[in-house]
Write an enzyme that holds these catalytic residues in place. Structure first.
Site, PDB file in Angstrom:
ATOM      1  CG  ASP A 170      -3.244   2.569   4.521  1.00 35.15           C
ATOM      2  OD1 ASP A 170      -3.021   2.154   5.679  1.00 35.15           O
ATOM      3  OD2 ASP A 170      -3.587   1.806   3.607  1.00 35.15           O
TER       4      ASP A 170
HETATM    5  C1  BGC Z   1      -3.367  -1.092   5.450  1.00 31.89           C
HETATM    6  C2  BGC Z   1      -4.679  -0.609   6.006  1.00 31.89           C
HETATM    7  C3  BGC Z   1      -4.707  -0.818   7.495  1.00 31.89           C
HETATM    8  C4  BGC Z   1      -3.527  -0.123   8.110  1.00 31.89           C
HETATM    9  C5  BGC Z   1      -3.483  -0.205   9.619  1.00 31.89           C
HETATM   10  C6  BGC Z   1      -2.185  -0.578   6.221  1.00 31.89           C
HETATM   11  O1  BGC Z   1      -1.000  -1.199   5.852  1.00 31.89           O
HETATM   12  O2  BGC Z   1      -3.286  -0.716   4.091  1.00 31.89           O
HETATM   13  O3  BGC Z   1      -5.743  -1.261   5.375  1.00 31.89           O
HETATM   14  O4  BGC Z   1      -5.923  -0.362   8.016  1.00 31.89           O
HETATM   15  O5  BGC Z   1      -2.340  -0.692   7.605  1.00 31.89           O
HETATM   16  O6  BGC Z   1      -3.142  -1.442  10.067  1.00 31.89           O
END
Ligand code: BGC
Length: 759
Positions: free
Chosen positions: A290
């Site tokens: 993530d």
């Molecule tokens: C979130 C994810 C997301 C990623 C990319 C993160 O902050 O937890 O769910 O896919 O950002 O935007």
């Protein structure tokens, strides 16, 4: 003869290949692709390999960015294999051209985006989509998102979010399918099928990304990013199944979560990322971290610096680094110093290239930009249909709904009645407010067509405490026959990532507005726009009709209007329990029984004796949900016969061997005067087992259309998959047990039947 044999062999082989192509995981097992990858790996330098293992964002919408935005040089040097948050055919093609034409090995880029509930055509938020209990329509919606995204160059959706969430305080409950692993698994697989289509290489297919692996939804106290403690059996029983369903459906990628799971950060957790995902489930795609979750190993306290964090995450099984800037600067050195084996790097690169090949990017790297200017009418139509199926009628005293608009005056009040942007919900991707039809505009049009009249007053903001609009709102109510009140949460601020709340009331001064309007004396229909269950006790006592409409997407207005006026009937069912008080959270229907259950305890007076006192209960609210899982009313009335079972005795041995199954059925009748879509649900409970099993577990569901007066026998079958559980010895088996089954309208109803499961 030899010729004939060769021909025959080819025919058989091609049959085999096309039969393989039809399976959802065929993309993961193509020998031709594997040898192309072998050839590439031989030519790639270590830096080029590391380049495939990182992804950067264009801009920093959801986290502390790296400060970079121009990746052209990196791409040209083969040092960046994937970019996200860059969309549009022109933009992606420009960057792709550099990868394909200027980089030494011409490896195409993969463009990712949070396509969560639509790309341009925004559907209802995922929690709402789950309330349809209709995986087929969710699959169609995901396909529309894939179509739009792929034409804009985005071939990788950071979706589905399949985190089970049992705590309504957690803002990200809105992004998933609620609290139940069975329904959650069905929805998870539906998204994957919708995104990836029959073949990942199809022109309108995109790779799914199952997230957040795993346990993120169990964040302690519902606070986002918080640690989660999940005993291994519970992890296997509740939190892992939806992820496994996505692997079985052929899901191509996974995202590792932020939180510390049982003290081991999910982005450095070899047990989940390698043992479970790869060794047990045989997952052949890749895992991306993530946003900065590798860098966050440092504040979590398991890595002293980015190099150590990179080593931990990589060796645990995270193939690609999203925005941590850990693999880019450090992975090659870690290989050179022998901390990370070269073979492991090659394997991770292979997984990423495998997905790129499967998507057909090597042959068709560019997007065609088709249909980028507007939403197609048939997609808007689908968005309306999904929204209508997702609304849950919570209360309808005296049949107040549907409304007869003819010649009547309706006061439409509330901050969510005419706010287009809010309707897009959190993670609106490329959704545009101008595509949204608000409730005000749709209701006014339809009511006027019926010679009625709509008076609109905003009444209040969503968040501020100002009561400046109250008197106009009350004035409008007094001039009207009925009040339709659109209240709820702020989608962007209170729901989704970093949107945890410790209170679950209507925010701002909306509760006061509600009370002022009820006091005005006209019948009130309350529409709740929210991304989570709210505490609706006061409304449940004082408002005759309440409908949960979530954040419904671009067709919010027409969908809500159709239900209000009865053009369609409500058919959604809750996939999360609505509490009576925040203090009940986490609240979920499939809990374990205590030794001192307190169902029906009288809270109106102090306990009379120790038998009444020493029970598992609160002294101030009942244990039960205000509106339970599976619950939802219709405009008709449905009755369920007692549940009947095919046999009264079964053997665990036969069930485990897959040679026995149990049929369970009930007669469901529409006794009212309107057609309904009834969501018939199958629940089980097992007792006499080696461990305590939940008081109820969902093990089947079906949407059944019933004309007025019609009845239908609805039959389910239960076999090994539905009856097994991780037992005392941590074996996933069916045990001898006393089995209770219910075919029911929700998680509290139905008339049970019993079956003995012997040895
Ligand atoms: C979130 C994810 C997301 C990623 C990319 C993160 O902050 O937890 O769910 O896919 O950002 O935007």
């Amino acid at each position: 003869m030899r010729f004939l044999r060769t021909v025959l062999c080819c025919v058989l082989l091609s049959g085999l290949v096309s039969a393989q192509a039809a399976t959802p995981t065929a993309w993961a097992n193509d020998p031709q692709v594997e040898s192309k990858i072998d050839a590439l790996l031989k030519q790639m330098t270590l830096d080029e390999k590391v380049g495939q293992l990182i992804t950067y964002s264009q801009g920093a919408p959801t986290g502390p960015g790296t400060g970079r935005s121009d990746y052209k040089d990196m791409v040209a040097q083969g040092k960046l294999g994937s970019i996200f948050n860059l969309t549009g055919a022109n933009q992606t093609n420009e960057m792709q051209k550099i990868a394909v034409e200027k980089s030494r090995l011409h490896i195409p880029l993969l463009f990712g985006l949070d396509v969560i509930h639509g790309f341009r055509t925004e559907f209802p938020v995922p929690l709402a989509m789950s309330a349809t209990w209709d995986p087929a329509i969710v699959e169609q919606a995901a396909h529309v998102a894939a179509k739009e995204a792929s034409h804009a160059g985005v071939r990788w959706a950071y979706s589905p979010m399949v985190d089970i969430a049992r705590d309504a305080r957690w803002g990200r409950i809105v992004e998933g399918a609620g609290e139940d692993p069975y329904l959650g698994s069905a929805m998870a697989a539906a998204y994957v099928r919708g995104y990836q289509g029959a073949q990942l290489g199809g022109p309108e297919s995109i790779a799914s990304c199952s997230k957040h692996f795993v346990g993120y939804g169990a964040a302690e106290a519902g606070r986002d990013y918080n640690a989660a403690e999940i005993p291994v059996r519970l992890l296997r029983q509740v939190y892992l199944p939806p992820f496994q369903a996505t692997v079985d459906a052929g899901g191509a990628t996974f995202m590792s979560a932020f939180e510390a799971l049982n003290e081991v950060p999910a982005s450095a957790n070899a047990m989940t990322l390698t043992q479970v995902l790869r060794k047990e489930w045989g997952f052949k795609g890749f895992v991306v971290s993530d946003w900065n979750s590798i860098g966050e190993l440092i504040p979590q306290g398991v890595a002293a610096n980015h190099a150590a964090a990179a080593a931990k995450a990589f060796l645990a099984g995270v193939d690609m680094d999203m925005e941590s800037n850990a693999y880019g600067p450090h992975l090659a050195d870690l290989v050179k110093s022998g901390v990370v084996p070269q073979a492991a790097v090659d394997e991770s690169v292979r997984r990423i290239l495998r997905v790129k090949f499967a998507l057909g990017l090597f042959d068709h790297p560019y997007a065609d930009g088709k249909g980028s200017n507007a939403i197609a009418p048939e997609d808007a139509e689908l968005a309306r249909k999904v929204a209508e199926e997702s609304f849950v009628l919570l209360k309808n005293d005296g049949g107040l709904l549907p409304l007869n608009a003819s010649g009547r005056t309706i006061a439409l009040i509330g901050p969510l009645a005419d706010d287009a942007r809010q309707m897009l919900g959190s993670w609106g991707a490329k959704g545009e407010a101008k595509d949204v039809v608000t409730l005000r505009s749709a209701l006014t049009k339809q009511v006027e067509a019926a010679q009625g009249h709509v008076i609109y007053a905003k009444g209040s903001d969503i968040l501020t405490m100002s009561d400046k609009g109250f008197s106009d709102a009350v004035g409008a109510a007094k001039k009207s026959d009925i009040v339709v009140l659109a209240l709820g949460e702020d989608a962007e601020w209170m729901t989704g990532e970093a949107g945890s709340r410790a209170n679950l009331d209507l925010p701002g001064n909306q509760q006061q507005l509600l009370e002022a309007l009820v006091a005005a004396g006209k019948p009130v229909v309350l529409l709740v726009f929210s991304g989570r269950p709210l505490v609706l006790n006061w409304a449940a006592q004082h408002v005759p009709a309440i409908m949960e409409v979530w954040f419904p997407g671009v067709q919010a207005g027409p969908a809500v209007t159709n239900l209000l006026l009865g053009t369609s009937s409500p058919s959604g069912r809750l996939t999360v329990s609505f509490p009576r008080a925040v203090g009940q959270e986490p609240l979920y229907y499939d809990h374990l029984n205590t030794g001192r259950p307190a169902d029906g305890a009288d809270l109106s007076r102090p306990p009379k004796n120790s038998g009444e006192k020493y029970l598992s209960r609160y002294i101030d609210v009942p244990n039960s949900a205000l509106y339970p899982f599976g619950y939802g009313l219709t405009y008709s009335a449905t009755t369920y016969s007692p549940t009947s079972v095919g046999v009264a005795n079964l053997s665990a041995k036969d069930l485990n061997a897959g040679t026995a199954r149990l049929t369970v059925s009930a007669e469901v009748k529409n006794t009212g005067s309107r057609a309904v879509d009834e969501v018939v649900q199958l629940y089980i409970r097992q007792t006499g087992t080696s461990i305590v099993r939940p008081v109820r577990e969902l093990k089947g569901f079906r949407r059944v259309g019933l004309a007025p007066g019609a009845s239908q026998k609805v039959e389910f079958t239960l076999g090994r998959d539905e009856l097994k559980f991780w037992n005392l010895d941590m074996k996933d088996v069916v045990e001898p047990a006393q089995l209770t089954v219910w075919v029911a309208p929700d998680s509290t109803g139905g008339k049970p039947a019993q079956v003995a499961i012997g040895q």
